[in-house]
Scaffold this motif. Structure first.
Motif, short mmCIF file in Angstrom:
data_model
loop_
_atom_site.label_atom_id
_atom_site.label_comp_id
_atom_site.label_asym_id
_atom_site.label_seq_id
_atom_site.Cartn_x
_atom_site.Cartn_y
_atom_site.Cartn_z
N GLU A 286 3.71 0.49 -1.11
CA GLU A 286 4.98 1.11 -0.78
C GLU A 286 4.90 1.76 0.59
O GLU A 286 5.89 1.81 1.34
CB GLU A 286 5.32 2.15 -1.84
N ASP B 219 7.28 1.07 3.73
CA ASP B 219 7.95 2.14 4.49
C ASP B 219 7.67 2.02 5.97
O ASP B 219 8.52 2.38 6.82
CB ASP B 219 7.48 3.50 3.97
N THR C 60 5.99 -3.86 -5.06
CA THR C 60 7.03 -2.95 -4.60
C THR C 60 8.35 -3.33 -5.26
O THR C 60 8.52 -4.39 -5.87
CB THR C 60 7.16 -3.02 -3.08
#
Length: 719
Positions: free
Chosen positions: A178, A182, A202
């Motif tokens: 994740e 990001d 994810t």
């Protein structure tokens, strides 16, 4: 009759017309070739001109060929030569024209082929360049996402090796993935072990969904999927791709990237353009150059060929027309028209001498034929009205048979036997077999001429014939045979009649003189002794004198009959109706028993020159003879009248169903004292014949089947 040249052929334009047509067409083609800017406006008019004149020329060629074929079938002089020449000339014209045409066409084809090859080469290079561009950009894109995934897998592998033995391995890997999302490394990442089980993944993003859900095969370390529609690229890669070794314990990632929309659209357009360029072909048939050449130049060449053929036709026609006229004139002469002449023409200089000689020959033949026609007319008249004539060729086939033969022997359509053997006549008319057997036997002898008499029994009459024959020989070669047949029955009857008439006159004179004294003496004996004698003497005198008186009366009747036969009174002929004479004469027998008379009288019988009194005597005598023809049964008599306009005859027939004539006397039934009746003088039929012959008629006797007799009387009548 004059044969004129302008009437023998179908009128068509002259040679100069077709030369002008050709020159105008070829000039127009060259002019447009020198002035290309006019082609767009005027080439259609030139094509229309060529097509219209080509159709016109085709029509005249068709009519000329048909006429030529018809002339060949009629053996017209010059037609076969013309046909042979016409078959050669097209080859002489068409071969060079077609050679020029094919050369020109091939030149255009080569130019078009060169253009096509140049275009194909350009197209091929262009497509290769476009394909290279597309493949290069696509390769860059693939390498970009492959390297990006390789870096992502390296980071994940390094972090995973650090946390591998930790109890929070999966949670740590989830957080690590994740974090990569990001930081913008990808829009979706999934980590899988060697069993394709998900270790961490994810969250799904709606605009960045995976393209393929199948796990990465163990034998394939990397796979890439691109969807231009959703602008998504998916890369599946295992650690085997990094280590380049087939390790057993490996992991893999499934990474989804959001691609650049501009780059995807560009690659899509380049791919579509590449596919289209691969399908482009150079179409020769739709090119303006070939179309105009095929229509314009081809129509000009066609018109040139047809015009050349028409020129050939007109030139040969000019040469052969006088020969054709001579052929027509020759055929007219062959038909017997010797008054034919051939008109000279200004175009016939080559055969002018021949035409002049033909006209001179025609005049000489006409002069000779006029003399021959006069001679033949005399001969034909003699043959037509005198004797029956049959002419045979050297093979003894009939070449001539005159109408007298048909009339003499009742042969229907005697001309139908011309060309055949005499045996064909005897096969159809068996009663004539004896005649033709006689002629055949006589011609087998070595004598060149012969003369024989023959009695011939036809179905309705007996004839006495005089037959003569001759071989037609020239220089020891037999050219044919001639048979001359004359019916001498009437002459024979006239001779017998004259002889019997003289006998009758003398007998009447010699017998009648003593009859009166004998009759008077017998009557005187009766007057003298009938009253003075008794018993036996009276009976003898009575019987003797009665016998003398009866016999004298019988002899007197016989002498009177002789006198009637010898001194037949002259008849007085006037126009009469034959049917009325028959009806009036036979009315005397209406009430007679054992005699039934029927009539079959034609309604179209014309008026004839007849003596009604003497002809009535004939009919009464014939019916009386028919009534006495059978004493044992009722007699039926049928009287028939017929008008035969084709034969020029009126026929009267009296037919009964009695016992008929005795075959021994059938051919002598009209002679005096020929009879089979117990009573009668035997002069009745002879007197009947005399009366008929006084009317210029003919009478015949015959038997009919199954029984009975038939008397036929014929009168000539010309309408």
């Amino acid at each position: 009759m004059t044969i004129r040249q302008q009437k023998n052929f179908i009128k068509s334009p002259p040679a100069w017309f077709w030369a002008s047509v050709f020159l105008l067409s070829i000039s127009g083609t060259f002019y447009l070739g020198l002035n290309p800017e006019l082609i767009e406006t005027w080439w259609g008019y030139l094509v229309g001109y060529n097509v219209a004149l080509s159709l016109t020329a085709g029509y005249y060629i068709y009519t000329d060929v048909r006429r030529l074929k018809r002339d060949m079938g009629s053996d017209i002089v010059g037609s076969k030569f013309t046909w042979s020449f016409i078959k050669i000339v097209p080859m002489l014209v068409i071969v060079p024209v077609l050679s020029f045409y094919m050369f020109s066409f091939q030149t255009i084809q080569n130019n078009v082929a060169d253009s096509e090859n140049a275009f194909d080469s350009f197209s091929k290079n262009f497509i290769q360049q476009v394909d290279g561009l597309y493949e290069g950009i696509d390769q860059v894109r693939v390498e970009r996402y492959t390297e990006q995934t390789k870096r992502v897998l390296t980071l994940i592998t390094s972090f995973g090796n650090f946390k591998k033995d930790s109890e929070t391995y999966k949670i740590s890997m989830q957080a690590f993935l994740e974090g990569l999302i990001d930081k913008g490394w990808a829009c979706q990442i999934a980590l899988l072990d060697d069993q394709a089980e998900i270790i961490a993944k994810t969250d799904d993003v709606s605009n960045c969904m995976a393209i393929d859900d199948q796990p990465l095969p163990a034998i394939q370390p990397v796979m890439i999927f691109v969807d231009a529609g959703t602008n998504v690229a998916q890369v599946k890669m295992s650690t085997r791709y990094l280590t380049r070794t087939p390790e057993k314990n490996f992991s893999s990632v499934d990474v989804v990237y959001a691609t650049d929309p501009g780059l995807s659209n560009f690659l899509l357009q380049v791919g579509t353009f590449t596919k289209r360029t691969k399908g482009i072909k150079f179409d020769l048939n739709t090119s303006i150059t070939q179309k105009r050449f095929m229509i314009d130049f081809s129509s000009t060449v066609l018109l040139a060929v047809l015009s050349a053929l028409m020129l050939v036709f007109r030139m040969i026609e000019k040469l052969m027309r006088p020969l054709n006229n001579l052929s027509i004139a020759t055929r007219e002469m062959a038909k017997g028209n010797y008054n034919v002449r051939v008109e000279q023409s200004k175009d016939g200089d080559d055969v002018r001498l021949l035409v002049d000689q033909f006209n001179i020959m025609s005049r000489k033949i006409k002069t000779s034929q006029e003399g021959l026609d006069t001679h033949n007319l005399y001969l034909e008249t003699i043959l037509k009205y005198s004797y029956g004539v049959i002419a045979l060729d050297q093979n003894k086939d009939i070449r001539l048979i005159n109408p007298i033969i048909g009339k003499m022997f009742n042969i229907q359509e005697e001309q139908s036997f011309v060309g055949g053997n005499c045996s064909k006549i005897s096969a159809k008319y068996p009663e004539l077999e004896a005649l033709f057997a006689l002629t055949a036997n006589q011609f087998k002898t070595q004598e060149s001429e012969w003369n024989e008499s023959l009695e011939l029994a036809l179905l309705d009459r007996h004839l006495l014939l005089s037959c003569q024959g001759a071989k037609l020989e020239s220089q020891g070669k037999i050219l044919g045979y001639v048979i001359i047949i004359k019916d001498i029955s009437k002459l024979n009857r006239a001779q017998k009649k004259a002889a019997w008439g003289e006998v009758a006159v003398r007998m009447a004179h010699e017998i009648k003189n003593p009859l009166t004294p004998i009759l008077l003496s017998a009557q005187r004996l009766r007057n003298r002794f009938m009253n003075s004698l008794k018993d036996r003497d009276l009976e003898v005198i009575d019987k003797t004198t009665n016998t003398i008186i009866d016999q004298v009366k019988s002899m007197d009747l016989m002498v009177s009959a002789f006198a009637d036969y010898a001194n037949t009174p002259q008849i007085e002929r006037k126009l009469s109706n034959l049917n009325e004479i028959v009806s009036q004469s036979i009315s005397l027998y209406d009430e007679q028993e054992d005699l039934k008379i029927t009539f079959d009288l034609a309604k179209d019988i014309p008026l004839l020159l007849l003596d009604s009194v003497s002809l009535s005597r004939v009919l009464i005598n014939l019916v009386k003879n028919a009534a006495e023809s059978s004493p044992h049964e009722a007699i039926q008599v049928n009287i028939v009248t017929q008008y035969l306009p084709k034969e020029g005859l009126v026929r009267l027939s009296v037919i009964d169903n009695g016992e008929g004539f005795d075959e021994e006397v059938l051919d002598r039934v009209f002679e005096p004292y020929v009879t089979t009746k117990v009573k009668g003088s035997g002069l009745g039929m002879a007197i009947v014949q005399n009366i008929v012959e006084q009317h210029d008629g003919r009478i015949f006797a015959a038997n009919v089947k199954p029984q009975g007799a038939k008397i036929t009387i014929e009168f000539d009548y010309q309408a």
